[in-house]
Design a protein around this motif. Structure first.
Motif, mmCIF file in Angstrom:
data_model
loop_
_atom_site.group_PDB
_atom_site.id
_atom_site.type_symbol
_atom_site.label_atom_id
_atom_site.label_comp_id
_atom_site.label_asym_id
_atom_site.label_seq_id
_atom_site.Cartn_x
_atom_site.Cartn_y
_atom_site.Cartn_z
ATOM 1 N N ARG A 74 -8.005 63.796 40.221
ATOM 2 C CA ARG A 74 -8.296 64.944 41.076
ATOM 3 C C ARG A 74 -6.985 65.680 41.321
ATOM 4 O O ARG A 74 -6.015 65.075 41.747
ATOM 5 C CB ARG A 74 -8.873 64.508 42.434
ATOM 6 N N TRP A 75 -6.954 66.974 41.042
ATOM 7 C CA TRP A 75 -5.728 67.765 41.164
ATOM 8 C C TRP A 75 -4.600 67.067 40.396
ATOM 9 O O TRP A 75 -3.458 67.006 40.853
ATOM 10 C CB TRP A 75 -5.367 67.993 42.637
ATOM 11 N N THR A 76 -4.953 66.560 39.237
ATOM 12 C CA THR A 76 -4.010 65.809 38.400
ATOM 13 C C THR A 76 -2.765 66.625 38.099
ATOM 14 O O THR A 76 -1.647 66.102 38.119
ATOM 15 C CB THR A 76 -4.711 65.377 37.103
ATOM 16 N N TRP A 77 -2.941 67.890 37.820
ATOM 17 C CA TRP A 77 -1.811 68.765 37.514
ATOM 18 C C TRP A 77 -0.800 68.774 38.652
ATOM 19 O O TRP A 77 0.409 68.832 38.427
ATOM 20 C CB TRP A 77 -2.291 70.190 37.217
ATOM 21 N N LEU A 78 -1.286 68.726 39.899
ATOM 22 C CA LEU A 78 -0.404 68.752 41.064
ATOM 23 C C LEU A 78 0.363 67.440 41.185
ATOM 24 O O LEU A 78 1.586 67.438 41.388
ATOM 25 C CB LEU A 78 -1.212 69.033 42.333
ATOM 26 N N GLY A 79 -0.348 66.323 41.054
ATOM 27 C CA GLY A 79 0.311 65.022 41.126
ATOM 28 C C GLY A 79 1.318 64.838 40.008
ATOM 29 O O GLY A 79 2.449 64.399 40.232
ATOM 30 N N ALA A 80 0.913 65.204 38.790
ATOM 31 C CA ALA A 80 1.812 65.067 37.640
ATOM 32 C C ALA A 80 2.999 66.020 37.768
ATOM 33 O O ALA A 80 4.128 65.651 37.440
ATOM 34 C CB ALA A 80 1.047 65.327 36.346
ATOM 35 N N GLY A 81 2.748 67.215 38.247
ATOM 36 C CA GLY A 81 3.836 68.171 38.435
ATOM 37 C C GLY A 81 4.847 67.699 39.462
ATOM 38 O O GLY A 81 6.057 67.796 39.250
ATOM 39 N N ALA A 82 4.350 67.155 40.574
ATOM 40 C CA ALA A 82 5.250 66.636 41.609
ATOM 41 C C ALA A 82 6.088 65.482 41.066
ATOM 42 O O ALA A 82 7.305 65.424 41.287
ATOM 43 C CB ALA A 82 4.446 66.194 42.826
ATOM 44 N N LEU A 83 5.436 64.580 40.344
ATOM 45 C CA LEU A 83 6.173 63.440 39.784
ATOM 46 C C LEU A 83 7.138 63.876 38.690
ATOM 47 O O LEU A 83 8.237 63.315 38.561
ATOM 48 C CB LEU A 83 5.195 62.389 39.258
ATOM 49 N N ALA A 84 6.775 64.887 37.914
ATOM 50 C CA ALA A 84 7.669 65.387 36.863
ATOM 51 C C ALA A 84 8.913 66.039 37.466
ATOM 52 O O ALA A 84 10.035 65.797 37.000
ATOM 53 C CB ALA A 84 6.927 66.372 35.956
ATOM 54 N N ALA A 112 18.068 58.392 31.551
ATOM 55 C CA ALA A 112 17.752 59.825 31.593
ATOM 56 C C ALA A 112 16.807 60.214 30.465
ATOM 57 O O ALA A 112 15.844 60.970 30.688
ATOM 58 C CB ALA A 112 19.040 60.649 31.526
ATOM 59 N N THR A 113 17.041 59.701 29.264
ATOM 60 C CA THR A 113 16.147 60.051 28.158
ATOM 61 C C THR A 113 14.760 59.431 28.349
ATOM 62 O O THR A 113 13.757 60.044 27.987
ATOM 63 C CB THR A 113 16.738 59.640 26.791
ATOM 64 N N GLU A 114 14.699 58.245 28.935
ATOM 65 C CA GLU A 114 13.391 57.660 29.255
ATOM 66 C C GLU A 114 12.665 58.515 30.285
ATOM 67 O O GLU A 114 11.443 58.678 30.212
ATOM 68 C CB GLU A 114 13.566 56.233 29.777
ATOM 69 N N HIS A 115 13.414 59.081 31.223
ATOM 70 C CA HIS A 115 12.802 59.966 32.220
ATOM 71 C C HIS A 115 12.185 61.197 31.557
ATOM 72 O O HIS A 115 11.108 61.643 31.945
ATOM 73 C CB HIS A 115 13.830 60.377 33.270
ATOM 74 N N VAL A 116 12.868 61.736 30.565
ATOM 75 C CA VAL A 116 12.324 62.892 29.839
ATOM 76 C C VAL A 116 11.011 62.492 29.156
ATOM 77 O O VAL A 116 10.033 63.250 29.163
ATOM 78 C CB VAL A 116 13.352 63.455 28.836
ATOM 79 N N THR A 117 10.967 61.304 28.586
ATOM 80 C CA THR A 117 9.741 60.813 27.945
ATOM 81 C C THR A 117 8.611 60.664 28.961
ATOM 82 O O THR A 117 7.466 61.039 28.679
ATOM 83 C CB THR A 117 10.015 59.476 27.235
ATOM 84 N N VAL A 118 8.915 60.150 30.135
ATOM 85 C CA VAL A 118 7.902 60.018 31.187
ATOM 86 C C VAL A 118 7.381 61.399 31.582
ATOM 87 O O VAL A 118 6.170 61.580 31.790
ATOM 88 C CB VAL A 118 8.469 59.266 32.415
ATOM 89 N N ILE A 119 8.260 62.372 31.673
ATOM 90 C CA ILE A 119 7.827 63.740 31.986
ATOM 91 C C ILE A 119 6.856 64.226 30.922
ATOM 92 O O ILE A 119 5.833 64.852 31.234
ATOM 93 C CB ILE A 119 9.047 64.677 32.127
ATOM 94 N N GLY A 120 7.108 63.916 29.654
ATOM 95 C CA GLY A 120 6.175 64.267 28.579
ATOM 96 C C GLY A 120 4.816 63.609 28.786
ATOM 97 O O GLY A 120 3.776 64.242 28.583
ATOM 98 N N GLY A 121 4.803 62.357 29.182
ATOM 99 C CA GLY A 121 3.540 61.669 29.477
ATOM 100 C C GLY A 121 2.794 62.324 30.621
ATOM 101 O O GLY A 121 1.563 62.457 30.581
ATOM 102 N N LEU A 122 3.522 62.760 31.641
ATOM 103 C CA LEU A 122 2.888 63.455 32.766
ATOM 104 C C LEU A 122 2.317 64.802 32.325
ATOM 105 O O LEU A 122 1.252 65.224 32.806
ATOM 106 C CB LEU A 122 3.893 63.627 33.905
ATOM 107 N N MET A 123 2.995 65.461 31.412
ATOM 108 C CA MET A 123 2.475 66.714 30.861
ATOM 109 C C MET A 123 1.169 66.456 30.109
ATOM 110 O O MET A 123 0.194 67.200 30.271
ATOM 111 C CB MET A 123 3.518 67.360 29.946
ATOM 112 N N ILE A 124 1.142 65.388 29.321
ATOM 113 C CA ILE A 124 -0.057 65.061 28.547
ATOM 114 C C ILE A 124 -1.232 64.712 29.455
ATOM 115 O O ILE A 124 -2.356 65.153 29.215
ATOM 116 C CB ILE A 124 0.236 63.931 27.541
ATOM 117 N N VAL A 125 -0.987 63.937 30.517
ATOM 118 C CA VAL A 125 -2.094 63.581 31.410
ATOM 119 C C VAL A 125 -2.647 64.832 32.095
ATOM 120 O O VAL A 125 -3.848 64.921 32.355
ATOM 121 C CB VAL A 125 -1.700 62.480 32.423
#
Length: 142
Positions: A74-84, A112-125
């Motif tokens: 629910r409001w996934t974009w908001l949660g993922a955006g905040a976490l990203a 730091a590079t792992e963090h960038v990868t996690v941000i990519g996962g949040l974008m995908i979700v």
């Protein structure tokens, strides 16, 4: 794709499990900072963040709230955006690999590079949430 994999990927429980796994680092950290509040405050102070108590509270809210929104789809974009955004900010605030001597710089660079990868996962979700049609995620697409 093998049929058994396709059937697994089509299961709603598997999607929930995937969202729980994706957010594990966030809700695990948020719960740790909530349960051991003073340790969370000490962590904020260790990184020289202003007002460590408030920063710990905001971190808890961001990590737990963002994770919850993703997990319940629910409001996934908001949660993922905040976490990203949170994750991106930790790179210049906490993982300053460019300012550290080796071997600490190498460790911080990998984080730091792992963090960038996690941000990519949040974008995908966030993208996938549009296809599942959860509340606040936009239209379900066929």
């Amino acid at each position: 794709m093998p049929e058994f994999i396709a059937r697994l990927l089509d299961q709603s429980w598997f999607a929930i499990l995937a969202r729980i796994v994706l957010t594990f680092a966030f809700w695990g950290s948020g719960l740790a900072k909530l349960i051991n509040f003073q340790e969370g405050v000490a962590e904020m102070a260790m990184f020289n963040l202003p007002n460590p108590v408030m920063m710990n509270i905001l971190t808890i809210i961001t990590q737990l709230g963002g994770s919850l929104l993703i997990i319940i789809n629910r409001w996934t974009w908001l949660g993922a955006g905040a976490l990203a955004v949170f994750t991106a900010l930790t790179i210049p605030l906490v993982h300053k690999f460019w300012a550290l001597p080796a071997p600490d710089s190498i460790k911080a660079f990998h984080v730091a590079t792992e963090h960038v990868t996690v941000i990519g996962g949040l974008m995908i979700v966030s993208i996938l949430s549009r296809y599942t049609g959860g509340a606040g995620n936009g239209p379900k697409r066929d």
